[in-house]
Design an enzyme around this catalytic site. Structure first.
Site, PDB file in Angstrom:
ATOM      1  N   HIS A  70      38.689  22.056  17.599  1.00 49.04           N
ATOM      2  CA  HIS A  70      40.104  21.667  17.668  1.00 49.04           C
ATOM      3  C   HIS A  70      40.649  21.895  19.084  1.00 49.04           C
ATOM      4  O   HIS A  70      41.468  21.127  19.563  1.00 49.04           O
ATOM      5  CB  HIS A  70      40.940  22.507  16.696  1.00 49.04           C
ATOM      6  CG  HIS A  70      40.660  22.242  15.252  1.00 49.04           C
ATOM      7  ND1 HIS A  70      39.977  23.130  14.452  1.00 49.04           N
ATOM      8  CD2 HIS A  70      40.961  21.184  14.455  1.00 49.04           C
ATOM      9  CE1 HIS A  70      39.896  22.644  13.222  1.00 49.04           C
ATOM     10  NE2 HIS A  70      40.468  21.462  13.195  1.00 49.04           N
ATOM     11  N   ASP A  81      33.913  13.902  12.115  1.00 46.53           N
ATOM     12  CA  ASP A  81      34.374  13.138  10.946  1.00 46.53           C
ATOM     13  C   ASP A  81      34.417  11.661  11.340  1.00 46.53           C
ATOM     14  O   ASP A  81      35.482  11.044  11.412  1.00 46.53           O
ATOM     15  CB  ASP A  81      35.745  13.647  10.504  1.00 46.53           C
ATOM     16  CG  ASP A  81      35.687  15.099  10.083  1.00 46.53           C
ATOM     17  OD1 ASP A  81      34.985  15.412   9.121  1.00 46.53           O
ATOM     18  OD2 ASP A  81      36.310  15.938  10.765  1.00 46.53           O
TER      19      ASP A  81
HETATM   20  O1  PAF Z   1      40.205  16.078   9.703  1.00 47.67           O
HETATM   21  C1  PAF Z   1      41.083  16.769   9.136  1.00 47.67           C
HETATM   22  O2  PAF Z   1      41.292  17.942   9.427  1.00 47.67           O
HETATM   23  C2  PAF Z   1      41.929  16.120   8.037  1.00 47.67           C
HETATM   24  O3  PAF Z   1      41.188  15.205   7.303  1.00 47.67           O
HETATM   25  C3  PAF Z   1      43.229  15.471   8.572  1.00 47.67           C
HETATM   26  C4  PAF Z   1      42.936  14.343   9.528  1.00 47.67           C
HETATM   27  C5  PAF Z   1      44.067  16.527   9.292  1.00 47.67           C
HETATM   28  C6  PAF Z   1      44.059  14.924   7.408  1.00 47.67           C
HETATM   29  O4  PAF Z   1      44.396  15.925   6.502  1.00 47.67           O
END
Ligand code: PAF
Length: 254
Positions: free
Chosen positions: A38, A151
């Site tokens: 992140h 993802d």
């Molecule tokens: O990737 C994630 O953390 C979640 O799928 C998101 C994009 C925040 C949606 O809840």
């Protein structure tokens, strides 16, 4: 510390000020339990934009398993410390009722890619993701939004949705961040037992080195993983496995 906002109305007032001043807003949607993966999304937003907004919302509609939702790590104080380090300006942390005032009456549905790969194993998951991302993008009003390539299917679906609904936010992909042993960083890694954590890096190694998807599946099963799928497509190998109660996903370029 970043300023924490709980209501849509509060953010809209602040956003109007930033827009009037001509500031670019970068948005990073998250479910919290933040890690260095992140951090790279925040850093990319910080580089591009004058204002960085993050959201922390564990979205109930994307969980197909109540155990997983109930055990998803929630740690806003720790998350705020990491966001402070990354110079995130504002954190939108709404309640479920703020995000879903009509319950689940309205939803965004995609009928093709969302049913494949992870979607084939997690019914309704991507409807929940697309619905909440649509809501978050409409609320954030950002110039850019940042998504990780771990993802990959989510990223493609979000891009497709933005195109289909003419959403003005530019979607910016960010590369996968890995631990030194190759394991893709994920909030779920914290749930692995020491034995599972020791085995977990073999997931990426086998995806990278197996001759084809079928041999990767065999090797993963032999190593002790429960395999949801391994599939080669669009010059990538995609996989999802289970170690105990923890589901891991990864993809590698072929
Ligand atoms: O990737 C994630 O953390 C979640 O799928 C998101 C994009 C925040 C949606 O809840």
């Amino acid at each position: 510390m970043p300023q924490i906002i709980h209501s849509i109305a509060e953010w809209r007032t602040l956003l109007a000020g930033h827009k009037a001043a001509g500031r670019r807003v970068g948005f990073v949607p998250t479910m919290g339990a933040l890690h260095e993966g992140h951090a790279t999304l925040f850093a990319a937003a910080r580089r591009d934009c004058e204002v960085v907004l993050a959201s922390v919302f564990v979205n109930p509609t994307q969980f197909d398993d109540a155990w997983d939702f109930n055990h998803y790590p929630r740690m806003l104080d720790q998350d705020c410390a990491l966001m402070d380090r990354e110079r995130v300006d504002l954190v939108f942390a709404p309640s479920v009722s703020e995000m879903y005032p009509n319950g689940t009456r309205y939803a965004v549905v995609e009928r093709e890619l969302s049913r494949e790969l992870c979607g084939a194993h997690r019914p309704g998951h991507f409807d929940g993701v697309l619905t909440v991302v649509m809501k978050l993008l409409m609320i954030a009003g950002a110039d850019r939004a940042y998504f990780g390539e771990k993802d990959y299917q989510q990223l493609q679906l979000v891009r497709g949705m933005c195109e289909a609904f003419f959403l003005p936010t530019e979607i910016v992909p960010c590369p996968i961040i890995r631990e030194a042993d190759g394991l893709a960083m994920s909030s779920r890694n914290a749930r692995l037992s020491p034995q599972e954590r020791a085995l977990a890096p073999s997931f990426n190694r086998i995806l990278r080195t197996a001759l084809d998807a079928a041999s990767a599946r065999q090797e993963l099963e032999a190593a002790g993983f429960g395999v949801d799928y391994v599939e080669d497509r669009e010059s990538h190998r995609f996989g999802a496995v289970k170690l105990g109660n923890t589901r891991l996903i990864d993809n590698v370029a072929l």
